[in-house]
Design an enzyme around this catalytic site. Sequence first.
Site, mmCIF file in Angstrom:
data_model
loop_
_atom_site.group_PDB
_atom_site.id
_atom_site.type_symbol
_atom_site.label_atom_id
_atom_site.label_comp_id
_atom_site.label_asym_id
_atom_site.label_seq_id
_atom_site.Cartn_x
_atom_site.Cartn_y
_atom_site.Cartn_z
ATOM 1 N N THR A 84 55.148 68.474 -20.538
ATOM 2 C CA THR A 84 55.873 68.146 -19.311
ATOM 3 C C THR A 84 55.842 69.381 -18.428
ATOM 4 O O THR A 84 56.397 70.420 -18.800
ATOM 5 C CB THR A 84 57.340 67.780 -19.628
ATOM 6 O OG1 THR A 84 57.352 66.672 -20.527
ATOM 7 C CG2 THR A 84 58.084 67.407 -18.352
ATOM 8 N N LYS A 141 57.091 60.886 -15.211
ATOM 9 C CA LYS A 141 57.962 61.495 -16.230
ATOM 10 C C LYS A 141 59.239 62.078 -15.613
ATOM 11 O O LYS A 141 60.344 61.851 -16.104
ATOM 12 C CB LYS A 141 57.177 62.589 -16.960
ATOM 13 C CG LYS A 141 57.986 63.520 -17.830
ATOM 14 C CD LYS A 141 58.323 62.939 -19.173
ATOM 15 C CE LYS A 141 59.230 63.872 -19.957
ATOM 16 N NZ LYS A 141 59.566 63.368 -21.262
ATOM 17 N N LYS A 161 65.333 71.429 -18.135
ATOM 18 C CA LYS A 161 63.966 71.736 -17.669
ATOM 19 C C LYS A 161 63.426 70.571 -16.825
ATOM 20 O O LYS A 161 62.911 70.770 -15.726
ATOM 21 C CB LYS A 161 63.056 71.977 -18.881
ATOM 22 C CG LYS A 161 61.583 72.058 -18.520
ATOM 23 C CD LYS A 161 60.665 72.017 -19.730
ATOM 24 C CE LYS A 161 59.231 71.784 -19.285
ATOM 25 N NZ LYS A 161 58.279 71.706 -20.372
HETATM 26 P P1 NAD Z 1 57.796 73.860 -28.655
HETATM 27 O O1 NAD Z 1 58.341 75.085 -27.991
HETATM 28 O O2 NAD Z 1 58.339 73.445 -29.975
HETATM 29 O O3 NAD Z 1 56.206 73.978 -28.815
HETATM 30 C C1 NAD Z 1 55.378 74.587 -27.871
HETATM 31 C C2 NAD Z 1 54.291 75.324 -28.645
HETATM 32 O O4 NAD Z 1 53.380 75.893 -27.704
HETATM 33 C C3 NAD Z 1 54.838 76.478 -29.495
HETATM 34 O O5 NAD Z 1 54.468 76.305 -30.847
HETATM 35 C C4 NAD Z 1 54.198 77.723 -28.877
HETATM 36 O O6 NAD Z 1 53.873 78.719 -29.832
HETATM 37 C C5 NAD Z 1 52.943 77.107 -28.268
HETATM 38 N N1 NAD Z 1 52.358 77.974 -27.256
HETATM 39 C C6 NAD Z 1 52.989 78.807 -26.371
HETATM 40 N N2 NAD Z 1 52.085 79.475 -25.641
HETATM 41 C C7 NAD Z 1 50.860 79.062 -26.072
HETATM 42 C C8 NAD Z 1 49.519 79.402 -25.716
HETATM 43 N N3 NAD Z 1 49.258 80.295 -24.749
HETATM 44 N N4 NAD Z 1 48.517 78.783 -26.367
HETATM 45 C C9 NAD Z 1 48.752 77.873 -27.322
HETATM 46 N N5 NAD Z 1 49.998 77.515 -27.720
HETATM 47 C C10 NAD Z 1 51.035 78.109 -27.097
HETATM 48 O O7 NAD Z 1 57.976 72.687 -27.561
HETATM 49 P P2 NAD Z 1 57.921 71.110 -27.838
HETATM 50 O O8 NAD Z 1 59.299 70.601 -28.081
HETATM 51 O O9 NAD Z 1 56.811 70.828 -28.793
HETATM 52 O O10 NAD Z 1 57.524 70.600 -26.374
HETATM 53 C C11 NAD Z 1 56.199 70.670 -25.884
HETATM 54 C C12 NAD Z 1 56.143 69.955 -24.558
HETATM 55 O O11 NAD Z 1 56.556 68.606 -24.736
HETATM 56 C C13 NAD Z 1 57.072 70.552 -23.496
HETATM 57 O O12 NAD Z 1 56.418 70.542 -22.262
HETATM 58 C C14 NAD Z 1 58.274 69.634 -23.521
HETATM 59 O O13 NAD Z 1 58.961 69.599 -22.275
HETATM 60 C C15 NAD Z 1 57.614 68.301 -23.843
HETATM 61 N N6 NAD Z 1 58.490 67.317 -24.479
HETATM 62 C C16 NAD Z 1 59.274 67.664 -25.532
HETATM 63 C C17 NAD Z 1 60.092 66.708 -26.122
HETATM 64 C C18 NAD Z 1 60.976 67.052 -27.294
HETATM 65 O O14 NAD Z 1 61.843 66.234 -27.654
HETATM 66 N N7 NAD Z 1 60.813 68.217 -27.937
HETATM 67 C C19 NAD Z 1 60.086 65.394 -25.639
HETATM 68 C C20 NAD Z 1 59.229 65.055 -24.595
HETATM 69 C C21 NAD Z 1 58.436 66.032 -24.024
#
Ligand code: NAD
Length: 289
Positions: free
Chosen positions: A86, A161, A236
């Site tokens: 997102t 979204k 966010k």
């Molecule tokens: P998270 O923080 O658990 O995971 C993000 C991952 O990205 C981490 O493991 C981090 O190490 C990795 N990362 C950071 N920089 C990086 C790079 N340069 N190269 C490769 N990897 C890198 O976050 P999440 O909860 O998995 O969310 C991911 C996305 O999904 C976000 O944009 C969030 O808004 C969206 N989202 C999350 C949820 C939820 O319930 N968690 C629901 C819908 C959407």
Amino acid sequence: MKIAFIGLGNMGAPMARCLIAAGHEVMGFDPIATPDGVPCCARVQDAVADANVVITMLPSGDILRAVADDIHPAMTQGAVHLDCSTVDVQSARDVAQAAEAAGLSAIDAPVSGGMGGATNGTLTFMAGGPVAAFETVQPMFDIMGQKAVHCGEAGAGQAAKICNNMILGATMIATCEAFSLADKLGLDRQSMFDVVSTSSGYSWSMNAYCPAPGIGPNSPADNAYTPGFSAALMLKDLRLSQQAAEAVDADTPMGARATQLYADFVELHGMGGMDFSAMLPHLMDKPRS
Ligand code: NAD
């Protein structure tokens, strides 16, 4: 199909596992996370080099842009960059343009359904980008999700979204306010749920994710408000909605108020790690403002 999966956090890791369980060859990369069951490369360029589809699941637009700069030159011509993070609409559009310039195509396809949906392969994808690329990644949507909607050109998925989540933030606050008021009026919570969930006040926040413990379907409220969907992520997404509204001069007063209330909840009261439905006990404790 060879797939690279970049960003193996709370969402990315279970999504990658769904693809592996369905028989796809998946190579992952994450600078920090080392999830079980997902083979990983030490360099992101190596993970993407011979993939037909590269999926990114990253925290922000800035990180997405930086990763796109790293991976696009290393990807095979004609491959698809499928971003499920997102992020802001402009980042999605810019990354799509960069992909096209590099001989690739791009789809922005943020998700709804949270970690449960990612684990069970029941996410909803809202996608923007060329129809041909959407069709290429449709089999992946079918594995990781229950529904994928093609919403239009690059950025349309992110637009859908943030509009959806602006409604979600506002309806969750409205539902919590109504429970708090009902309590103080002496109305039984079960009666309140039974009426509202089948009347014109119903919403996903009430019917599927009821913020009152012990009422309605099982939800984070029944687990001491452990996320679920954290208040920090709600904030966010609300901020992304307000950023987009400002960019196109759209008046979104309810969205603005929801953003302010979640900003106070997260930043003033330190509740970012709680589920976003924990707004209910928070409002109950507050004097009328
Ligand atoms: P998270 O923080 O658990 O995971 C993000 C991952 O990205 C981490 O493991 C981090 O190490 C990795 N990362 C950071 N920089 C990086 C790079 N340069 N190269 C490769 N990897 C890198 O976050 P999440 O909860 O998995 O969310 C991911 C996305 O999904 C976000 O944009 C969030 O808004 C969206 N989202 C999350 C949820 C939820 O319930 N968690 C629901 C819908 C959407």
